[in-house]
Motif scaffolding. Structure first.
Motif, PDB file in Angstrom:
ATOM      1  N   TYR A  53      -3.421 -16.490   5.359  1.00 42.12           N
ATOM      2  CA  TYR A  53      -4.597 -16.235   6.183  1.00 42.12           C
ATOM      3  C   TYR A  53      -4.324 -15.074   7.136  1.00 42.12           C
ATOM      4  N   HIS A  54      -5.352 -14.317   7.466  1.00 47.63           N
ATOM      5  CA  HIS A  54      -5.163 -13.096   8.261  1.00 47.63           C
ATOM      6  C   HIS A  54      -5.085 -13.342   9.764  1.00 47.63           C
ATOM      7  N   GLY A  55      -5.402 -14.557  10.212  1.00 44.95           N
ATOM      8  CA  GLY A  55      -5.434 -14.829  11.644  1.00 44.95           C
ATOM      9  C   GLY A  55      -4.465 -15.922  12.052  1.00 44.95           C
ATOM     10  N   GLU A  56      -4.549 -16.321  13.310  1.00 42.27           N
ATOM     11  CA  GLU A  56      -3.651 -17.327  13.870  1.00 42.27           C
ATOM     12  C   GLU A  56      -4.221 -18.722  13.635  1.00 42.27           C
ATOM     13  N   VAL A  57      -3.359 -19.652  13.282  1.00 42.62           N
ATOM     14  CA  VAL A  57      -3.748 -21.032  13.018  1.00 42.62           C
ATOM     15  C   VAL A  57      -2.685 -21.962  13.592  1.00 42.62           C
ATOM     16  N   VAL A  58      -3.118 -23.021  14.224  1.00 41.18           N
ATOM     17  CA  VAL A  58      -2.210 -24.056  14.694  1.00 41.18           C
ATOM     18  C   VAL A  58      -1.994 -25.059  13.565  1.00 41.18           C
ATOM     19  N   VAL A  59      -0.736 -25.399  13.296  1.00 39.16           N
ATOM     20  CA  VAL A  59      -0.403 -26.374  12.257  1.00 39.16           C
ATOM     21  C   VAL A  59       0.098 -27.648  12.933  1.00 39.16           C
ATOM     22  N   ALA A  60      -0.639 -28.727  12.748  1.00 42.56           N
ATOM     23  CA  ALA A  60      -0.264 -30.008  13.328  1.00 42.56           C
ATOM     24  C   ALA A  60       0.811 -30.685  12.479  1.00 42.56           C
ATOM     25  N   PRO A  61       1.545 -31.636  13.046  1.00 38.02           N
ATOM     26  CA  PRO A  61       2.521 -32.392  12.253  1.00 38.02           C
ATOM     27  C   PRO A  61       1.839 -33.156  11.119  1.00 38.02           C
ATOM     28  N   THR A  62       2.540 -33.302  10.036  1.00 38.81           N
ATOM     29  CA  THR A  62       1.987 -33.964   8.847  1.00 38.81           C
ATOM     30  C   THR A  62       1.858 -35.467   9.061  1.00 38.81           C
ATOM     31  N   VAL A  63       0.725 -36.024   8.641  1.00 39.27           N
ATOM     32  CA  VAL A  63       0.528 -37.475   8.634  1.00 39.27           C
ATOM     33  C   VAL A  63       1.173 -38.012   7.358  1.00 39.27           C
ATOM     34  N   PRO A  64       2.246 -38.825   7.449  1.00 41.10           N
ATOM     35  CA  PRO A  64       3.034 -39.158   6.256  1.00 41.10           C
ATOM     36  C   PRO A  64       2.617 -40.422   5.517  1.00 41.10           C
ATOM     37  N   VAL A  65       1.771 -41.256   6.116  1.00 35.03           N
ATOM     38  CA  VAL A  65       1.365 -42.512   5.483  1.00 35.03           C
ATOM     39  C   VAL A  65      -0.144 -42.515   5.327  1.00 35.03           C
ATOM     40  N   GLY A  66      -0.617 -42.862   4.148  1.00 33.66           N
ATOM     41  CA  GLY A  66      -2.049 -42.843   3.884  1.00 33.66           C
ATOM     42  C   GLY A  66      -2.523 -44.115   3.218  1.00 33.66           C
ATOM     43  N   VAL A  67      -3.622 -44.011   2.474  1.00 35.10           N
ATOM     44  CA  VAL A  67      -4.252 -45.144   1.805  1.00 35.10           C
ATOM     45  C   VAL A  67      -3.636 -45.259   0.412  1.00 35.10           C
ATOM     46  N   ALA A  68      -2.656 -46.133   0.262  1.00 37.37           N
ATOM     47  CA  ALA A  68      -1.849 -46.131  -0.968  1.00 37.37           C
ATOM     48  C   ALA A  68      -1.486 -47.525  -1.453  1.00 37.37           C
ATOM     49  N   GLU A  69      -2.295 -48.518  -1.135  1.00 37.46           N
ATOM     50  CA  GLU A  69      -1.949 -49.888  -1.543  1.00 37.46           C
ATOM     51  C   GLU A  69      -1.909 -50.040  -3.054  1.00 37.46           C
ATOM     52  N   GLU A  70      -2.539 -49.116  -3.776  1.00 37.08           N
ATOM     53  CA  GLU A  70      -2.541 -49.192  -5.238  1.00 37.08           C
ATOM     54  C   GLU A  70      -1.148 -49.039  -5.842  1.00 37.08           C
ATOM     55  N   HIS A  71      -0.178 -48.637  -5.018  1.00 31.09           N
ATOM     56  CA  HIS A  71       1.205 -48.489  -5.505  1.00 31.09           C
ATOM     57  C   HIS A  71       2.134 -49.540  -4.897  1.00 31.09           C
ATOM     58  N   ARG A  72       1.590 -50.618  -4.382  1.00 31.21           N
ATOM     59  CA  ARG A  72       2.348 -51.585  -3.585  1.00 31.21           C
ATOM     60  C   ARG A  72       3.453 -52.291  -4.371  1.00 31.21           C
ATOM     61  N   GLN A  73       3.344 -52.369  -5.697  1.00 32.90           N
ATOM     62  CA  GLN A  73       4.368 -53.072  -6.478  1.00 32.90           C
ATOM     63  C   GLN A  73       5.678 -52.294  -6.579  1.00 32.90           C
ATOM     64  N   PHE A  74       5.681 -51.047  -6.170  1.00 34.79           N
ATOM     65  CA  PHE A  74       6.874 -50.207  -6.284  1.00 34.79           C
ATOM     66  C   PHE A  74       7.544 -50.060  -4.919  1.00 34.79           C
ATOM     67  N   ALA A  75       8.833 -50.317  -4.872  1.00 33.64           N
ATOM     68  CA  ALA A  75       9.577 -50.348  -3.610  1.00 33.64           C
ATOM     69  C   ALA A  75       9.482 -49.024  -2.864  1.00 33.64           C
ATOM     70  N   GLY A  76       9.320 -49.132  -1.548  1.00 32.32           N
ATOM     71  CA  GLY A  76       9.280 -47.947  -0.697  1.00 32.32           C
ATOM     72  C   GLY A  76       7.891 -47.461  -0.380  1.00 32.32           C
ATOM     73  N   THR A  77       6.896 -47.910  -1.146  1.00 28.82           N
ATOM     74  CA  THR A  77       5.519 -47.495  -0.884  1.00 28.82           C
ATOM     75  C   THR A  77       5.042 -48.080   0.435  1.00 28.82           C
ATOM     76  N   LEU A  78       4.444 -47.225   1.256  1.00 28.14           N
ATOM     77  CA  LEU A  78       3.853 -47.647   2.525  1.00 28.14           C
ATOM     78  C   LEU A  78       2.365 -47.346   2.489  1.00 28.14           C
ATOM     79  N   TRP A  79       1.588 -48.137   3.222  1.00 29.15           N
ATOM     80  CA  TRP A  79       0.152 -47.874   3.236  1.00 29.15           C
ATOM     81  C   TRP A  79      -0.477 -48.433   4.505  1.00 29.15           C
ATOM     82  N   VAL A  80      -1.640 -47.878   4.821  1.00 27.67           N
ATOM     83  CA  VAL A  80      -2.490 -48.401   5.888  1.00 27.67           C
ATOM     84  C   VAL A  80      -3.883 -48.582   5.310  1.00 27.67           C
ATOM     85  N   SER A  81      -4.721 -49.323   6.026  1.00 28.20           N
ATOM     86  CA  SER A  81      -6.090 -49.522   5.575  1.00 28.20           C
ATOM     87  C   SER A  81      -6.894 -48.231   5.739  1.00 28.20           C
TER      88      SER A  81
END
Length: 260
Positions: A53-81
């Motif tokens: 991009y040609h201009g200035e942009v602020v980059v916020a920290p990444t949100v690492p946990v999302g809506v992912a209950e569909e993968h709950r059977q696999f170890a390490g998966t995290l999710w929120v509603s």
């Protein structure tokens, strides 16, 4: 400017109203790709797009946990509603807007976040003191048009990479940005246990709610088709889409329709 590595005086000196908020997920991506794939790829696209991009942009920290209950059977998966996820994104955007960064592009790397992001960005824009719009990087890249129209695109079977999870597209981008995170010795096993497509479809309805119902190891698509060259091409195309979107957001009349 990345907020997580900047001081508050540096943030205070930024003269822009544009911000990017990467969001991803922490979930299984087969036996070969990291749990943080969606956050990693969203952040990589956000960084590349801001650089393009040609201009200035602020980059916020990444949100690492999302809506992912569909993968709950696999170890390490995290999710929120969905409610928790929407609230988190909305309040993060509100805090960005408090400092004057009130035009926000949410760069998404996870399919389960798509629907709640569209809803919450609409709510933010209609009711809050900010304008927000989501961009899901793997939807932004039009494989048919972008690949067909690029003579320098890497050789690839487009039909083989259209739909996947931990498949060729995501594996390729992780290879391009953090190649050491792909467990190369597990690729054959990942392919052997992979599903050909997402879900179990009958009459336009997906009967399956969880990925374990149709994929033995969580993989969809053959990750061996995801080369580093393809990943670099995907990152460049996604960055172009984000840079173009930032241009539009910067120029857009974001006042409420009833106030125009």
């Amino acid at each position: 400017m990345h907020l997580s590595t900047s001081t508050w005086p540096e943030a205070d000196a930024v003269e822009t109203d544009l911000a990017v908020l990467p969001v991803g997920s922490t979930e299984q991506h087969g036996p070969h790709a990291p749990l943080g794939t969606d956050a990693l790829t969203a952040e990589a696209v956000a960084d590349a797009g801001v650089e393009a991009y040609h201009g200035e942009v602020v980059v916020a920290p990444t949100v690492p946990v999302g809506v992912a209950e569909e993968h709950r059977q696999f170890a390490g998966t995290l999710w929120v509603s969905e409610d928790t996820f929407r609230d988190y994104v909305r309040e993060t955007v509100a805090s960005l807007a408090h400092h004057g960064w009130d035009r926000v592009v949410v760069v998404n790397g996870h399919g389960g976040n798509v629907a709640p992001l569209r809803e919450v960005c609409g709510r933010i824009t209609r009711h809050d003191d900010a304008y927000a719009v989501p961009l899901t990087w793997f939807d932004a890249v039009d494989l048919d048009r972008d690949w067909t129209g690029d003579p320098d695109a890497p050789p690839v079977d487009i039909d083989a990479i259209r739909m996947g999870h931990g498949g060729p597209v995501e594996t390729a981008l992780v290879r391009a940005v953090s190649p050491d995170l792909i467990r190369e010795e597990r690729l054959d096993d990942a392919a052997a246990g992979a599903a050909d497509g997402w879900g179990e479809w009958v009459g336009g309805a997906n009967l399956a709610y969880d990925s374990a119902e149709f994929s033995e190891n969580g993989t969809v698509g053959d990750p061996r088709d995801g080369s580093e060259a393809l990943g670099e091409w995907l990152r460049e195309r996604a960055a172009e889409k984000l840079a173009a979107l930032l241009d539009e957001v910067a120029a857009r009349d974001v006042s409420r329709p009833e106030r125009r």
